[in-house]
Design a protein around this motif. Structure first.
Motif, mmCIF file in Angstrom:
data_model
loop_
_atom_site.group_PDB
_atom_site.id
_atom_site.type_symbol
_atom_site.label_atom_id
_atom_site.label_comp_id
_atom_site.label_asym_id
_atom_site.label_seq_id
_atom_site.Cartn_x
_atom_site.Cartn_y
_atom_site.Cartn_z
ATOM 1 N N LEU A 68 10.200 2.195 -8.304
ATOM 2 C CA LEU A 68 9.254 1.821 -7.223
ATOM 3 C C LEU A 68 8.203 0.618 -8.123
ATOM 4 C CD1 LEU A 68 8.025 5.285 -6.029
ATOM 5 C CD2 LEU A 68 9.001 3.388 -4.774
ATOM 6 N N LYS A 69 8.112 0.668 -9.598
ATOM 7 C CA LYS A 69 7.221 -0.342 -10.217
ATOM 8 C C LYS A 69 7.768 -1.709 -9.817
ATOM 9 C CE LYS A 69 5.168 2.606 -13.804
ATOM 10 N NZ LYS A 69 5.279 2.886 -15.318
ATOM 11 N N LYS A 70 9.216 -1.785 -9.811
ATOM 12 C CA LYS A 70 9.831 -2.900 -9.730
ATOM 13 C C LYS A 70 9.816 -3.707 -8.374
ATOM 14 C CE LYS A 70 13.365 -6.032 -10.630
ATOM 15 N NZ LYS A 70 12.634 -7.310 -10.381
ATOM 16 N N VAL A 71 9.839 -2.661 -7.151
ATOM 17 C CA VAL A 71 9.653 -2.955 -6.106
ATOM 18 C C VAL A 71 8.204 -3.335 -5.742
ATOM 19 C CG1 VAL A 71 9.522 -1.911 -3.365
ATOM 20 C CG2 VAL A 71 11.519 -1.431 -5.022
ATOM 21 N N GLY A 76 0.826 -1.379 0.096
ATOM 22 C CA GLY A 76 0.020 -0.242 0.060
ATOM 23 C C GLY A 76 0.973 1.319 -0.039
ATOM 24 N N ASP A 77 1.949 1.417 0.866
ATOM 25 C CA ASP A 77 2.744 2.303 0.852
ATOM 26 C C ASP A 77 3.497 2.818 -0.566
ATOM 27 O OD1 ASP A 77 1.948 2.833 3.447
ATOM 28 O OD2 ASP A 77 4.014 1.731 4.435
ATOM 29 N N VAL A 78 4.037 1.921 -0.930
ATOM 30 C CA VAL A 78 4.628 1.671 -2.353
ATOM 31 C C VAL A 78 3.764 2.315 -3.389
ATOM 32 C CG1 VAL A 78 5.938 0.475 -4.057
ATOM 33 C CG2 VAL A 78 6.599 0.226 -1.795
ATOM 34 N N GLU A 79 2.493 1.541 -3.435
ATOM 35 C CA GLU A 79 1.325 2.120 -4.410
ATOM 36 C C GLU A 79 1.269 3.460 -4.323
ATOM 37 O OE1 GLU A 79 -1.810 -0.547 -3.583
ATOM 38 O OE2 GLU A 79 -1.379 -1.890 -5.268
ATOM 39 N N GLN A 80 0.828 3.990 -3.033
ATOM 40 C CA GLN A 80 0.931 5.271 -2.886
ATOM 41 C C GLN A 80 2.026 6.426 -3.441
ATOM 42 O OE1 GLN A 80 0.008 6.624 1.079
ATOM 43 N NE2 GLN A 80 -0.335 8.727 0.676
ATOM 44 N N GLU A 81 3.092 5.896 -3.083
ATOM 45 C CA GLU A 81 4.431 6.622 -3.435
ATOM 46 C C GLU A 81 4.445 6.534 -5.015
ATOM 47 O OE1 GLU A 81 7.883 8.679 -2.578
ATOM 48 O OE2 GLU A 81 6.247 7.780 -0.933
ATOM 49 N N ALA A 82 4.225 5.593 -5.722
ATOM 50 C CA ALA A 82 4.014 5.209 -7.127
ATOM 51 C C ALA A 82 3.248 6.195 -7.912
ATOM 52 C CB ALA A 82 4.180 4.110 -7.487
ATOM 53 N N GLU A 83 2.142 6.149 -7.248
ATOM 54 C CA GLU A 83 1.096 7.266 -7.713
ATOM 55 C C GLU A 83 1.358 8.702 -7.531
ATOM 56 O OE1 GLU A 83 -2.782 8.164 -9.306
ATOM 57 O OE2 GLU A 83 -1.782 6.221 -9.196
ATOM 58 N N GLU A 84 2.053 9.099 -6.600
ATOM 59 C CA GLU A 84 2.448 10.377 -6.257
ATOM 60 C C GLU A 84 3.541 10.695 -7.446
ATOM 61 O OE1 GLU A 84 3.985 10.760 -2.355
ATOM 62 O OE2 GLU A 84 1.848 10.751 -1.554
ATOM 63 N N HIS A 85 4.419 9.800 -7.810
ATOM 64 C CA HIS A 85 5.386 10.274 -9.010
ATOM 65 C C HIS A 85 4.658 10.222 -10.171
ATOM 66 C CE1 HIS A 85 8.412 9.060 -6.078
ATOM 67 N NE2 HIS A 85 9.508 9.217 -6.872
ATOM 68 N N LYS A 86 3.828 9.175 -10.260
ATOM 69 C CA LYS A 86 3.094 9.489 -11.634
ATOM 70 C C LYS A 86 2.223 10.891 -11.779
ATOM 71 C CE LYS A 86 -1.271 7.306 -13.993
ATOM 72 N NZ LYS A 86 -2.249 6.897 -13.322
ATOM 73 N N ASN A 141 12.928 6.967 -10.715
ATOM 74 C CA ASN A 141 12.295 6.700 -9.199
ATOM 75 C C ASN A 141 11.058 6.031 -9.409
ATOM 76 O OD1 ASN A 141 14.429 7.742 -8.009
ATOM 77 N ND2 ASN A 141 13.428 9.548 -7.465
ATOM 78 N N ALA A 142 10.488 6.293 -10.366
ATOM 79 C CA ALA A 142 8.983 5.801 -10.536
ATOM 80 C C ALA A 142 9.157 4.248 -11.391
ATOM 81 C CB ALA A 142 8.260 6.706 -11.589
ATOM 82 N N ASP A 143 10.427 4.007 -12.091
ATOM 83 C CA ASP A 143 10.541 2.805 -12.381
ATOM 84 C C ASP A 143 10.994 1.989 -11.468
ATOM 85 O OD1 ASP A 143 9.728 3.796 -14.962
ATOM 86 O OD2 ASP A 143 11.788 3.958 -15.790
#
Length: 117
Positions: free
Chosen positions: A85-88, A33-43, A81-83
């Motif tokens: 986060l997707k990998k993580v 959930g944390d990583v998804e939120q961070e990825a959405e912010e980057h997007k 960073n966004a890429d």
């Protein structure tokens, strides 16, 4: 009498192990959930900055320090960073599914039936 004690001990061990599985799954789900939120912010930031000219001034927070940069300097770093986060996120989902499968096999092996979830 000794058999009842052994049975109670085995049942208690199974309950502890089940709780450990559930706690691990919850922890991984929280990280996802944390990583998804961070990825959405980057997007969102990437979508906002992409159409802007590369020499336009922008600000970026790095370890709590607000720095002044240009859009051209920030975009490649944000994309990297966004890429990452997707990998993580993919790795965490694989880890979650693996742990879930492991728990299901453990439940079948030990003939565990959950009364309340």
């Amino acid at each position: 009498m000794a058999q009842q004690v052994a049975s109670a001990k085995k049942q208690q061990d199974l309950q502890v192990q089940y709780s450990n599985y559930k706690d691990t799954l919850q922890a991984i789900a929280g990280k996802i959930g944390d990583v998804e939120q961070e990825a959405e912010e980057h997007k969102l930031v990437l979508e906002t900055l992409t159409p802007l000219p590369g020499d336009r001034k922008c600000f970026r927070m790095i370890n709590g320090v607000l720095t002044e940069r240009t859009v051209g300097e920030v975009l490649p770093t944000l994309q990297t960073n966004a890429d990452g986060l997707k990998k993580v996120l993919e790795d965490l989902v694989k880890q979650y599914r693996g742990k879930q499968d492991e728990m299901e096999k453990w439940k079948k092996k030990n003939n565990v039936q959950v009364v309340q979830q």
